[in-house]
Enzyme design. Structure first.
Site, PDB file in Angstrom:
ATOM      1  N   HIS A 155       0.838  -1.206   0.000  1.00  0.00           N
ATOM      2  CA  HIS A 155       0.000   0.000   0.000  1.00  0.00           C
ATOM      3  C   HIS A 155       0.873   1.257   0.000  1.00  0.00           C
ATOM      4  CE1 HIS A 155      -3.509  -2.496   1.090  1.00  0.00           C
ATOM      5  NE2 HIS A 155      -4.224  -1.497   0.613  1.00  0.00           N
ATOM      6  N   LYS A 159      -0.718   5.029   4.488  1.00  0.00           N
ATOM      7  CA  LYS A 159      -1.659   4.104   5.148  1.00  0.00           C
ATOM      8  C   LYS A 159      -1.285   3.948   6.617  1.00  0.00           C
ATOM      9  CE  LYS A 159      -4.080  -0.290   4.651  1.00  0.00           C
ATOM     10  NZ  LYS A 159      -5.396   0.337   4.910  1.00  0.00           N
TER      11      LYS A 159
HETATM   12  P1  NAD Z   1      -7.678   9.648   4.415  1.00  0.00           P
HETATM   13  O1  NAD Z   1      -6.828   9.959   5.589  1.00  0.00           O
HETATM   14  O2  NAD Z   1      -7.280  10.185   3.076  1.00  0.00           O
HETATM   15  O3  NAD Z   1      -9.206  10.097   4.683  1.00  0.00           O
HETATM   16  C1  NAD Z   1      -9.847   9.995   5.937  1.00  0.00           C
HETATM   17  C2  NAD Z   1     -10.638  11.264   6.119  1.00  0.00           C
HETATM   18  O4  NAD Z   1     -11.412  11.147   7.331  1.00  0.00           O
HETATM   19  C3  NAD Z   1      -9.724  12.497   6.287  1.00  0.00           C
HETATM   20  O5  NAD Z   1     -10.107  13.489   5.362  1.00  0.00           O
HETATM   21  C4  NAD Z   1      -9.964  12.932   7.735  1.00  0.00           C
HETATM   22  O6  NAD Z   1      -9.878  14.330   7.919  1.00  0.00           O
HETATM   23  C5  NAD Z   1     -11.395  12.425   7.944  1.00  0.00           C
HETATM   24  N1  NAD Z   1     -11.740  12.327   9.365  1.00  0.00           N
HETATM   25  C6  NAD Z   1     -10.939  12.015  10.417  1.00  0.00           C
HETATM   26  N2  NAD Z   1     -11.625  12.105  11.577  1.00  0.00           N
HETATM   27  C7  NAD Z   1     -12.893  12.474  11.245  1.00  0.00           C
HETATM   28  C8  NAD Z   1     -14.056  12.747  12.004  1.00  0.00           C
HETATM   29  N3  NAD Z   1     -14.072  12.630  13.331  1.00  0.00           N
HETATM   30  N4  NAD Z   1     -15.180  13.118  11.334  1.00  0.00           N
HETATM   31  C9  NAD Z   1     -15.194  13.244   9.998  1.00  0.00           C
HETATM   32  N5  NAD Z   1     -14.103  13.007   9.219  1.00  0.00           N
HETATM   33  C10 NAD Z   1     -12.969  12.623   9.840  1.00  0.00           C
HETATM   34  O7  NAD Z   1      -7.781   8.044   4.354  1.00  0.00           O
HETATM   35  P2  NAD Z   1      -8.301   7.141   3.142  1.00  0.00           P
HETATM   36  O8  NAD Z   1      -7.139   6.655   2.349  1.00  0.00           O
HETATM   37  O9  NAD Z   1      -9.435   7.809   2.429  1.00  0.00           O
HETATM   38  O10 NAD Z   1      -8.837   5.867   3.940  1.00  0.00           O
HETATM   39  C11 NAD Z   1      -9.888   5.990   4.881  1.00  0.00           C
HETATM   40  C12 NAD Z   1     -10.245   4.602   5.415  1.00  0.00           C
HETATM   41  O11 NAD Z   1     -10.789   3.792   4.365  1.00  0.00           O
HETATM   42  C13 NAD Z   1      -9.045   3.825   5.982  1.00  0.00           C
HETATM   43  O12 NAD Z   1      -9.481   3.101   7.109  1.00  0.00           O
HETATM   44  C14 NAD Z   1      -8.693   2.889   4.837  1.00  0.00           C
HETATM   45  O13 NAD Z   1      -8.000   1.747   5.256  1.00  0.00           O
HETATM   46  C15 NAD Z   1     -10.061   2.569   4.313  1.00  0.00           C
HETATM   47  N6  NAD Z   1     -10.168   2.065   2.945  1.00  0.00           N
HETATM   48  C16 NAD Z   1     -11.101   1.105   2.733  1.00  0.00           C
HETATM   49  C17 NAD Z   1     -11.346   0.629   1.459  1.00  0.00           C
HETATM   50  C18 NAD Z   1     -12.451  -0.378   1.259  1.00  0.00           C
HETATM   51  O14 NAD Z   1     -12.733  -0.776   0.129  1.00  0.00           O
HETATM   52  N7  NAD Z   1     -13.122  -0.794   2.335  1.00  0.00           N
HETATM   53  C19 NAD Z   1     -10.612   1.118   0.384  1.00  0.00           C
HETATM   54  C20 NAD Z   1      -9.656   2.116   0.623  1.00  0.00           C
HETATM   55  C21 NAD Z   1      -9.441   2.597   1.913  1.00  0.00           C
END
Ligand code: NAD
Length: 267
Positions: A155, A159
């Site tokens: 990744h 991450k």
């Molecule tokens: P990222 O850090 O780019 O985005 C997360 C967002 O959440 C940020 O903008 C942050 O400011 C926001 N956030 C944090 N605390 C918050 C709160 N209390 N209220 C509202 N917003 C808040 O991360 P990302 O790469 O977008 O990944 C996010 C999650 O999704 C991770 O857990 C990742 O592992 C997961 N993910 C899952 C899949 C899937 O298919 N299930 C795919 C990709 C990523």
């Protein structure tokens, strides 16, 4: 039309989710939520995502967002997701979460919330990875105990959790078929004179760097031969499209904890 609120809307996944929701028939973006103090609060969520002006300003008012939505999409982090679930349960609203890195105790808390509202929780929302879960079950059934199993995932360098939720799920799927307890047999670390590999263990290896969206390979390693089942994600859009599909599927479902195998009819 289902009103959808996206939580974590300015994140890597959040911005792709804005596109996916706008492109999915039957869904409309009602609110885009970010954390308190986020520098882009008040800006138009469509402009942040590069999807054109949508008239939906980025807000940190979670309670109002949940009240106005039929379903919430949350791609954040376990502690944030648990708080979102508490608010959804209070309002009787459905939630689709792609957050990863839950501890067994946090997973248990998700199960408790899902007794009162419909929840889809999946570490990977892509159709390809969910097809892989099926293929892994079949491979483990055929190969049985004769092959050593190792999971390797790659990744991007931002991450936060390791190994990925998808890698853990892959390990769990194989362990389940082989009659092993994943938490007992997962080996996350080999260093120094750590001894020979045990037959039952499932090695879990992690690579981090650059902008890799997500790659997973499960190795079944036998004497003189090796099978590799791999998935490579080229963009985040298929995760986002999977989450949008889960919202549509949730309509009319009773309370319960579902995953993408349920959404895709693979369970
Ligand atoms: P990222 O850090 O780019 O985005 C997360 C967002 O959440 C940020 O903008 C942050 O400011 C926001 N956030 C944090 N605390 C918050 C709160 N209390 N209220 C509202 N917003 C808040 O991360 P990302 O790469 O977008 O990944 C996010 C999650 O999704 C991770 O857990 C990742 O592992 C997961 N993910 C899952 C899949 C899937 O298919 N299930 C795919 C990709 C990523």
């Amino acid at each position: 039309m289902m009103n959808v609120a996206i939580i974590g809307a300015a994140g890597r996944m959040g911005t792709r989710l804005i596109h996916a929701v706008c492109e999915t028939k039957g869904l409309t973006l009602s609110t885009a939520v970010e954390r308190d103090g986020h520098p882009q609060l008040g800006m138009d969520a469509g402009l942040i995502a590069g999807a054109g002006e949508l008239g939906v300003p980025l807000t940190s008012d979670l309670d109002a967002a949940v009240a106005a939505a039929d379903v919430l999409i949350d791609f954040t982090f376990p502690e944030v997701t648990l708080n979102n679930l508490a608010v959804c349960a209070r309002h009787g609203k459905m939630l689709v979460s792609g957050s990863t890195g839950f501890t067994p105790e946090q997973k248990h808390q998700v199960e408790e919330f899902a007794k009162t509202i419909p929840v889809v929780l999946a570490p990977n929302m892509s159709i390809g990875v969910n097809a892989c879960f099926k293929l892994l079950k079949e491979a483990a059934r055929i190969l049985g105990d004769d092959f050593d199993v190792e999971v390797v995932e790659l990744h991007h360098n931002r991450k936060k959790d390791s190994p990925s939720g998808t890698a853990v799920r892959m390990g769990e799927v194989v362990a389940e078929v082989l009659g092993r307890d994943y938490n007992q047999v997962a080996n996350y670390h080999r260093e120094g004179m750590c001894g020979e590999r045990t037959h039952a263990e499932i090695g879990m290896q992690t690579v981090r760097g650059g902008d890799i969206v997500g790659e997973h390979t499960v190795y079944f390693i036998g004497m003189g031969e090796r099978i590799e089942i791999s998935h490579r994600a080229m963009s985040r859009d298929m995760f986002a499209r999977g989450a949008a599909r889960a919202c549509v599927w949730l309509q009319g479902q009773p309370p319960g904890l579902y995953d993408m195998q349920d959404v895709l009819g693979l369970s």
